[in-house]
Scaffold this motif. Structure first.
Motif, mmCIF file in Angstrom:
data_model
loop_
_atom_site.group_PDB
_atom_site.id
_atom_site.type_symbol
_atom_site.label_atom_id
_atom_site.label_comp_id
_atom_site.label_asym_id
_atom_site.label_seq_id
_atom_site.Cartn_x
_atom_site.Cartn_y
_atom_site.Cartn_z
ATOM 1 N N SER A 121 -96.867 -38.555 -0.482
ATOM 2 C CA SER A 121 -97.287 -39.596 -1.571
ATOM 3 C C SER A 121 -95.950 -40.001 -1.995
ATOM 4 O O SER A 121 -96.185 -40.670 -2.580
ATOM 5 N N GLY A 122 -94.938 -39.177 -2.468
ATOM 6 C CA GLY A 122 -94.157 -39.002 -4.006
ATOM 7 C C GLY A 122 -94.347 -39.973 -5.228
ATOM 8 O O GLY A 122 -95.661 -38.840 -5.509
ATOM 9 N N LEU A 123 -94.035 -40.804 -5.353
ATOM 10 C CA LEU A 123 -94.563 -41.578 -6.899
ATOM 11 C C LEU A 123 -95.715 -42.483 -6.632
ATOM 12 O O LEU A 123 -96.129 -42.911 -7.634
ATOM 13 N N GLY A 124 -96.273 -42.797 -5.431
ATOM 14 C CA GLY A 124 -97.661 -43.293 -4.701
ATOM 15 C C GLY A 124 -97.889 -44.864 -4.929
ATOM 16 O O GLY A 124 -98.911 -45.457 -4.515
ATOM 17 N N GLY A 125 -96.814 -45.213 -4.927
ATOM 18 C CA GLY A 125 -96.498 -46.506 -4.438
ATOM 19 C C GLY A 125 -97.996 -46.918 -3.259
ATOM 20 O O GLY A 125 -98.149 -47.711 -3.543
ATOM 21 N N PRO A 126 -97.180 -46.478 -1.966
ATOM 22 C CA PRO A 126 -98.276 -46.935 -1.240
ATOM 23 C C PRO A 126 -99.468 -46.497 -1.032
ATOM 24 O O PRO A 126 -99.909 -47.320 -0.629
ATOM 25 N N MET A 127 -99.732 -45.438 -1.727
ATOM 26 C CA MET A 127 -101.424 -44.907 -2.171
ATOM 27 C C MET A 127 -101.728 -46.067 -3.271
ATOM 28 O O MET A 127 -102.789 -46.695 -2.354
ATOM 29 N N ARG A 128 -101.216 -46.663 -3.668
ATOM 30 C CA ARG A 128 -102.027 -47.445 -4.751
ATOM 31 C C ARG A 128 -101.727 -48.459 -4.208
ATOM 32 O O ARG A 128 -102.448 -49.103 -4.270
ATOM 33 N N TRP A 129 -101.074 -48.909 -3.691
ATOM 34 C CA TRP A 129 -101.322 -51.029 -2.453
ATOM 35 C C TRP A 129 -102.445 -50.765 -1.328
ATOM 36 O O TRP A 129 -103.653 -50.944 -1.490
ATOM 37 N N PHE A 130 -102.399 -49.276 -1.014
ATOM 38 C CA PHE A 130 -103.460 -49.244 -0.062
ATOM 39 C C PHE A 130 -104.783 -48.922 -0.715
ATOM 40 O O PHE A 130 -105.715 -50.075 -0.298
ATOM 41 N N ALA A 131 -104.797 -48.229 -1.716
ATOM 42 C CA ALA A 131 -105.686 -48.291 -3.172
ATOM 43 C C ALA A 131 -106.702 -50.372 -3.097
ATOM 44 O O ALA A 131 -107.781 -50.491 -2.371
ATOM 45 N N THR A 187 -107.006 -43.551 -7.681
ATOM 46 C CA THR A 187 -106.286 -43.006 -6.802
ATOM 47 C C THR A 187 -106.064 -42.100 -7.238
ATOM 48 O O THR A 187 -105.942 -41.203 -8.670
ATOM 49 N N PHE A 188 -106.082 -40.719 -6.519
ATOM 50 C CA PHE A 188 -105.373 -39.202 -7.271
ATOM 51 C C PHE A 188 -104.361 -38.808 -6.592
ATOM 52 O O PHE A 188 -104.192 -37.953 -5.134
ATOM 53 N N SER A 189 -102.936 -38.226 -6.968
ATOM 54 C CA SER A 189 -102.439 -37.381 -6.456
ATOM 55 C C SER A 189 -102.461 -35.704 -6.577
ATOM 56 O O SER A 189 -102.753 -35.192 -8.030
ATOM 57 N N GLN A 190 -101.948 -34.931 -5.673
ATOM 58 C CA GLN A 190 -101.810 -33.502 -6.464
ATOM 59 C C GLN A 190 -100.349 -32.723 -5.916
ATOM 60 O O GLN A 190 -99.826 -33.217 -4.014
ATOM 61 N N VAL A 191 -100.626 -31.777 -5.395
ATOM 62 C CA VAL A 191 -99.234 -30.945 -5.480
ATOM 63 C C VAL A 191 -99.877 -30.366 -3.830
ATOM 64 O O VAL A 191 -100.685 -29.735 -4.218
ATOM 65 N N GLY A 192 -99.287 -30.472 -2.755
ATOM 66 C CA GLY A 192 -100.258 -30.013 -1.687
ATOM 67 C C GLY A 192 -98.410 -29.803 -0.533
ATOM 68 O O GLY A 192 -97.597 -30.697 -0.468
ATOM 69 N N ASP A 193 -98.188 -28.774 0.239
ATOM 70 C CA ASP A 193 -97.369 -29.120 2.052
ATOM 71 C C ASP A 193 -98.241 -29.521 2.501
ATOM 72 O O ASP A 193 -99.187 -29.915 3.289
ATOM 73 N N VAL A 198 -117.758 -47.179 1.953
ATOM 74 C CA VAL A 198 -116.642 -46.206 1.467
ATOM 75 C C VAL A 198 -115.358 -45.685 1.895
ATOM 76 O O VAL A 198 -115.674 -44.842 3.123
ATOM 77 N N LEU A 199 -113.749 -46.388 1.976
ATOM 78 C CA LEU A 199 -113.202 -45.869 3.138
ATOM 79 C C LEU A 199 -112.260 -44.666 2.340
ATOM 80 O O LEU A 199 -112.295 -45.390 0.741
ATOM 81 N N ARG A 200 -112.067 -44.137 2.508
ATOM 82 C CA ARG A 200 -111.016 -42.312 2.291
ATOM 83 C C ARG A 200 -109.569 -42.404 3.083
ATOM 84 O O ARG A 200 -110.095 -42.727 4.051
ATOM 85 N N GLY A 201 -108.551 -42.622 2.233
ATOM 86 C CA GLY A 201 -107.310 -42.852 3.234
ATOM 87 C C GLY A 201 -106.633 -41.512 2.150
ATOM 88 O O GLY A 201 -106.862 -41.039 0.789
ATOM 89 N N ALA A 202 -106.129 -40.877 3.202
ATOM 90 C CA ALA A 202 -104.649 -39.754 2.490
ATOM 91 C C ALA A 202 -103.323 -40.376 2.468
ATOM 92 O O ALA A 202 -103.408 -40.888 3.513
ATOM 93 N N ASP A 203 -102.632 -40.437 1.262
ATOM 94 C CA ASP A 203 -101.005 -40.797 1.545
ATOM 95 C C ASP A 203 -100.618 -39.090 1.936
ATOM 96 O O ASP A 203 -100.560 -38.160 0.490
ATOM 97 N N VAL A 204 -99.654 -39.249 2.763
ATOM 98 C CA VAL A 204 -99.394 -37.498 3.085
ATOM 99 C C VAL A 204 -97.765 -37.300 2.539
ATOM 100 O O VAL A 204 -97.298 -38.171 2.963
ATOM 101 N N GLY A 255 -102.919 -38.811 -2.292
ATOM 102 C CA GLY A 255 -102.005 -38.434 -2.109
ATOM 103 C C GLY A 255 -101.820 -36.615 -1.905
ATOM 104 O O GLY A 255 -102.252 -36.031 -3.678
ATOM 105 N N VAL A 256 -100.562 -36.316 -1.116
ATOM 106 C CA VAL A 256 -100.639 -35.210 -1.193
ATOM 107 C C VAL A 256 -99.175 -34.643 -1.563
ATOM 108 O O VAL A 256 -97.775 -35.416 -0.372
ATOM 109 N N ASP A 257 -98.176 -34.382 -2.116
ATOM 110 C CA ASP A 257 -97.090 -34.096 -2.147
ATOM 111 C C ASP A 257 -96.439 -33.305 -2.187
ATOM 112 O O ASP A 257 -96.395 -32.376 -3.381
#
Length: 191
Positions: A88-98, A131-137, A80-86, A107-109
């Motif tokens: 993440s904007g609209l999440g394109g790179p996050m989805r590609w890595f996934a 993939t899941f995006s959430q609001v954060g700093d 199980v590989l876990r990644g974070a996209d810091v 993802g956090v934006d």
């Protein structure tokens, strides 16, 4: 595409205010995804993401640059590989890595509008389970410590005044030996 309400989202920062366009952006993205036919029956998830990349990769070089970064990262291959996209904007790179790395991505934006749109694009492209995006700093990531095998930042640190805090926050979430991949805009001094 109506913006999904994000519970307990922090107050919008100047960065979030700068990038937010509200419902107009959500509607424009929805229209562009329809024009790009990301919902076409019979196409692969990779084809859906390649089509969506015309909308959801904000950084220079688009999906090709995302793939170059991914290939250079030499990611581990645990069960199980876990990644974070810091940032993440609209999440394109996050989805590609996934998809390409068989990773579970978070993802956090800081921009609530981006997070809502990102999750809706994940729904339309069939990537919501991975993939899941959430609001954060980015300087205080709302993610578990020592939980991620890798993190990505695509053209982010050039927008963050306190880079030391950004890097410390990212290091906190990584497992021992975790990998960070960054694409950024830098200025080089003349030598």
């Amino acid at each position: 595409m109506a913006l999904e309400q994000i519970g307990n989202a922090p107050k919008k920062s100047e960065v979030a205010e700068h990038w937010s366009q509200g419902e107009a952006m959500a509607e424009s993205v929805d229209q562009m995804l329809s024009i790009l036919d990301v919902d076409q029956q019979g196409i692969s998830t990779q084809e859906r993401l390649e089509r969506a990349a015309k909308v959801d990769h904000f950084h220079g070089g688009g999906i090709q640059t995302t793939e170059i970064l991914r290939s250079l990262m030499n990611l581990p291959t645990p069960d199980v590989l876990r990644g974070a996209d810091v940032g993440s904007g609209l999440g394109g790179p996050m989805r590609w890595f996934a998809l390409q790395s068989h990773a579970q991505m978070d993802g956090v934006d800081i921009t609530p509008d981006f997070v809502a749109i990102s999750n809706q694009i994940s729904d339309r492209t069939g990537m919501r389970a991975n993939t899941f995006s959430q609001v954060g700093d980015a300087t205080s990531l709302p993610l578990a410590a020592n939980a991620y095998d890798f993190a990505t930042m695509m053209a982010l640190s050039c927008n963050v005044p306190n880079r030391a805090q950004l890097y410390a926050s990212t290091a906190r979430i990584l497992k021992s030996g975790g990998v960070v991949g960054m694409l950024d805009i830098i200025k080089r001094r003349k030598f």
